[in-house]
Design a protein around this motif. Structure first.
Motif, PDB file in Angstrom:
ATOM      1  N   GLY A  80      11.523   4.199   1.599  1.00 23.46           N
ATOM      2  CA  GLY A  80      12.398   4.621   2.687  1.00 23.46           C
ATOM      3  C   GLY A  80      13.800   4.834   2.166  1.00 23.46           C
ATOM      4  O   GLY A  80      14.134   4.436   1.048  1.00 23.46           O
ATOM      5  N   ALA A  81      14.648   5.462   2.976  1.00 25.37           N
ATOM      6  CA  ALA A  81      16.036   5.690   2.585  1.00 25.37           C
ATOM      7  C   ALA A  81      16.881   5.943   3.826  1.00 25.37           C
ATOM      8  O   ALA A  81      16.381   6.440   4.845  1.00 25.37           O
ATOM      9  N   VAL A  82      18.137   5.604   3.730  1.00 28.74           N
ATOM     10  CA  VAL A  82      19.081   5.812   4.830  1.00 28.74           C
ATOM     11  C   VAL A  82      19.191   7.303   5.145  1.00 28.74           C
ATOM     12  O   VAL A  82      19.210   8.146   4.234  1.00 28.74           O
ATOM     13  N   ASN A  83      19.238   7.626   6.412  1.00 31.84           N
ATOM     14  CA  ASN A  83      19.405   8.995   6.911  1.00 31.84           C
ATOM     15  C   ASN A  83      18.185   9.885   6.649  1.00 31.84           C
ATOM     16  O   ASN A  83      18.275  11.105   6.779  1.00 31.84           O
ATOM     17  N   ARG A  84      17.066   9.291   6.285  1.00 29.20           N
ATOM     18  CA  ARG A  84      15.893  10.092   5.962  1.00 29.20           C
ATOM     19  C   ARG A  84      14.643   9.632   6.717  1.00 29.20           C
ATOM     20  O   ARG A  84      13.523   9.800   6.222  1.00 29.20           O
ATOM     21  N   ALA A  85      14.829   9.065   7.889  1.00 29.38           N
ATOM     22  CA  ALA A  85      13.669   8.614   8.658  1.00 29.38           C
ATOM     23  C   ALA A  85      12.716   9.763   8.963  1.00 29.38           C
ATOM     24  O   ALA A  85      11.492   9.627   8.849  1.00 29.38           O
ATOM     25  N   LEU A  86      13.266  10.908   9.337  1.00 34.32           N
ATOM     26  CA  LEU A  86      12.434  12.055   9.682  1.00 34.32           C
ATOM     27  C   LEU A  86      11.720  12.600   8.446  1.00 34.32           C
ATOM     28  O   LEU A  86      10.513  12.858   8.469  1.00 34.32           O
ATOM     29  N   TYR A  87      12.450  12.784   7.364  1.00 34.24           N
ATOM     30  CA  TYR A  87      11.855  13.305   6.137  1.00 34.24           C
ATOM     31  C   TYR A  87      10.807  12.343   5.591  1.00 34.24           C
ATOM     32  O   TYR A  87       9.714  12.759   5.191  1.00 34.24           O
ATOM     33  N   CYS A  88      11.129  11.059   5.575  1.00 35.08           N
ATOM     34  CA  CYS A  88      10.162  10.061   5.105  1.00 35.08           C
ATOM     35  C   CYS A  88       8.898  10.076   5.965  1.00 35.08           C
ATOM     36  O   CYS A  88       7.784   9.961   5.439  1.00 35.08           O
ATOM     37  N   ALA A  89       9.070  10.216   7.264  1.00 34.76           N
ATOM     38  CA  ALA A  89       7.910  10.280   8.151  1.00 34.76           C
ATOM     39  C   ALA A  89       7.006  11.451   7.774  1.00 34.76           C
ATOM     40  O   ALA A  89       5.772  11.321   7.733  1.00 34.76           O
ATOM     41  N   SER A  90       7.615  12.589   7.471  1.00 35.96           N
ATOM     42  CA  SER A  90       6.820  13.774   7.132  1.00 35.96           C
ATOM     43  C   SER A  90       6.100  13.599   5.800  1.00 35.96           C
ATOM     44  O   SER A  90       4.940  14.005   5.648  1.00 35.96           O
ATOM     45  N   LYS A  91       6.756  12.988   4.836  1.00 37.07           N
ATOM     46  CA  LYS A  91       6.143  12.845   3.510  1.00 37.07           C
ATOM     47  C   LYS A  91       5.132  11.698   3.469  1.00 37.07           C
ATOM     48  O   LYS A  91       4.127  11.768   2.743  1.00 37.07           O
ATOM     49  N   HIS A  92       5.349  10.644   4.233  1.00 32.63           N
ATOM     50  CA  HIS A  92       4.313   9.618   4.361  1.00 32.63           C
ATOM     51  C   HIS A  92       3.066  10.221   5.020  1.00 32.63           C
ATOM     52  O   HIS A  92       1.937   9.845   4.692  1.00 32.63           O
ATOM     53  N   ALA A  93       3.272  11.149   5.950  1.00 37.26           N
ATOM     54  CA  ALA A  93       2.136  11.830   6.581  1.00 37.26           C
ATOM     55  C   ALA A  93       1.348  12.624   5.547  1.00 37.26           C
ATOM     56  O   ALA A  93       0.105  12.632   5.565  1.00 37.26           O
ATOM     57  N   ILE A  94       2.036  13.294   4.643  1.00 35.08           N
ATOM     58  CA  ILE A  94       1.377  14.053   3.590  1.00 35.08           C
ATOM     59  C   ILE A  94       0.549  13.133   2.702  1.00 35.08           C
ATOM     60  O   ILE A  94      -0.582  13.454   2.312  1.00 35.08           O
ATOM     61  N   GLU A  95       1.097  11.965   2.390  1.00 33.38           N
ATOM     62  CA  GLU A  95       0.357  11.023   1.543  1.00 33.38           C
ATOM     63  C   GLU A  95      -0.906  10.527   2.256  1.00 33.38           C
ATOM     64  O   GLU A  95      -1.977  10.392   1.647  1.00 33.38           O
ATOM     65  N   GLY A  96      -0.801  10.269   3.538  1.00 30.10           N
ATOM     66  CA  GLY A  96      -1.973   9.837   4.299  1.00 30.10           C
ATOM     67  C   GLY A  96      -3.012  10.943   4.396  1.00 30.10           C
ATOM     68  O   GLY A  96      -4.221  10.692   4.258  1.00 30.10           O
ATOM     69  N   MET A  97      -2.559  12.158   4.634  1.00 29.18           N
ATOM     70  CA  MET A  97      -3.470  13.291   4.707  1.00 29.18           C
ATOM     71  C   MET A  97      -4.187  13.494   3.381  1.00 29.18           C
ATOM     72  O   MET A  97      -5.402  13.782   3.347  1.00 29.18           O
ATOM     73  N   THR A  98      -3.454  13.337   2.283  1.00 29.98           N
ATOM     74  CA  THR A  98      -4.039  13.501   0.953  1.00 29.98           C
ATOM     75  C   THR A  98      -5.197  12.538   0.741  1.00 29.98           C
ATOM     76  O   THR A  98      -6.282  12.924   0.281  1.00 29.98           O
ATOM     77  N   LYS A  99      -4.989  11.281   1.073  1.00 35.37           N
ATOM     78  CA  LYS A  99      -6.046  10.284   0.881  1.00 35.37           C
ATOM     79  C   LYS A  99      -7.254  10.562   1.782  1.00 35.37           C
ATOM     80  O   LYS A  99      -8.409  10.490   1.346  1.00 35.37           O
ATOM     81  N   ALA A 100      -6.983  10.877   3.038  1.00 35.81           N
ATOM     82  CA  ALA A 100      -8.076  11.117   3.970  1.00 35.81           C
ATOM     83  C   ALA A 100      -8.905  12.337   3.572  1.00 35.81           C
ATOM     84  O   ALA A 100     -10.142  12.308   3.619  1.00 35.81           O
ATOM     85  N   LEU A 101      -8.230  13.412   3.153  1.00 40.84           N
ATOM     86  CA  LEU A 101      -8.957  14.617   2.782  1.00 40.84           C
ATOM     87  C   LEU A 101      -9.705  14.450   1.468  1.00 40.84           C
ATOM     88  O   LEU A 101     -10.759  15.065   1.266  1.00 40.84           O
TER      89      LEU A 101
END
Length: 255
Positions: A153-174
């Motif tokens: 995580g990082a300050v001022n990047r809650a939205l960006y982190c949310a999007s990239k954590h989603a990509i990591e989850g999608m990668t594992k699931a797919l």
């Protein structure tokens, strides 16, 4: 005489690759690396001038490349464009955006812009490419350009982190879902790279010093640093690698 094993090839001859956000920065470097390794590369972006010039530079070098002007956020246009072309063996979801702000300042429009491009567009494009591969009984490889912010995580990047954590989850699931079809799914998670998108941020010496203090190698990523990683994951050298994230972060996430 002992029969020695042979290193699998890093070459991509005869394969077709689709790279989004390919007009400049990381996307252009990725397209150039895949083309140099022998793939036929389709460079995708919304700005026709940039990708046309990039494709022309690659063909002038002797590579196989074409440009495709396309808004990857338009799922209908994506489906139509892919239906008109042979199946792609390699997809690199690189198109993305960032709007760093304190959580209290993130607007609904910010949220839609980041999540629509970073997550939904990558999901829909992956859906189209892998659906075609499955229909034709072909294997392939999907590589999504995530971020070290998909792991921390990082300050001022809650939205960006949310999007990239989603990509990591999608990668594992797919990877789990598509493995039986011979389709590998991985991500690459870079640190801060020096690109046209990020360069203005580093005009702030305080911000730049903060970033460099966390990158254990003591420097920003350069475009060449991602090129080998992409070719590796796309090639037979990575034939047993799926569902993982290759961190190209200079050691940022090591502690």
């Amino acid at each position: 005489m002992i029969a020695l094993p042979q290193t699998p090839s890093f070459r991509l001859d005869g394969r077709r690759a689709l790279v989004t956000g390919a007009g400049r920065g990381l996307g252009l470097a990725i397209a150039a690396a895949l083309a140099e390794a022998g793939a036929f590369v389709t460079l995708v972006a919304r700005t026709e001038i940039e990708i046309a010039a990039a494709a022309a530079a690659l063909t002038a070098r002797g590579d196989q490349a074409e440009s495709l002007t396309l808004d990857v956020g338009d799922s209908a246009a994506v489906a139509a464009a892919l239906a008109a072309r042979p199946a792609y063996d390699i997809l690199v979801n690189n198109a993305g955006t960032n709007r760093p702000k304190p959580i209290g300042e993130v607007t609904a429009e910010d949220y839609r812009a980041v999540m629509d491009l970073n997550v939904e567009a990558a999901f829909r494009l992956t859906q189209s490419v892998t659906g075609r591969l499955r229909a034709e009984g072909k294997g392939g490889t999907i590589i999504s350009i995530s971020s070290q912010m998909g792991h921390v995580g990082a300050v001022n990047r809650a939205l960006y982190c949310a999007s990239k954590h989603a990509i990591e989850g999608m990668t594992k699931a797919l990877a789990v879902e598509l493995g039986p079809y011979g389709i590998r799914v991985n991500s690459i998670a870079p640190t801060f790279f020096e690109t046209p998108l990020t360069r203005p941020y580093f005009d702030d010496p305080v911000f730049k010093a903060s970033v460099l203090s966390k990158i254990k190698l003591g420097r920003l990523g350069q475009l060449e640093d991602i090129m080998g990683a992409v070719v590796f994951l796309a090639s037979d050298a990575a034939a047993m690698i799926t569902g993982t994230s290759l961190l190209v972060d200079g050691g940022w996430t090591a502690e």
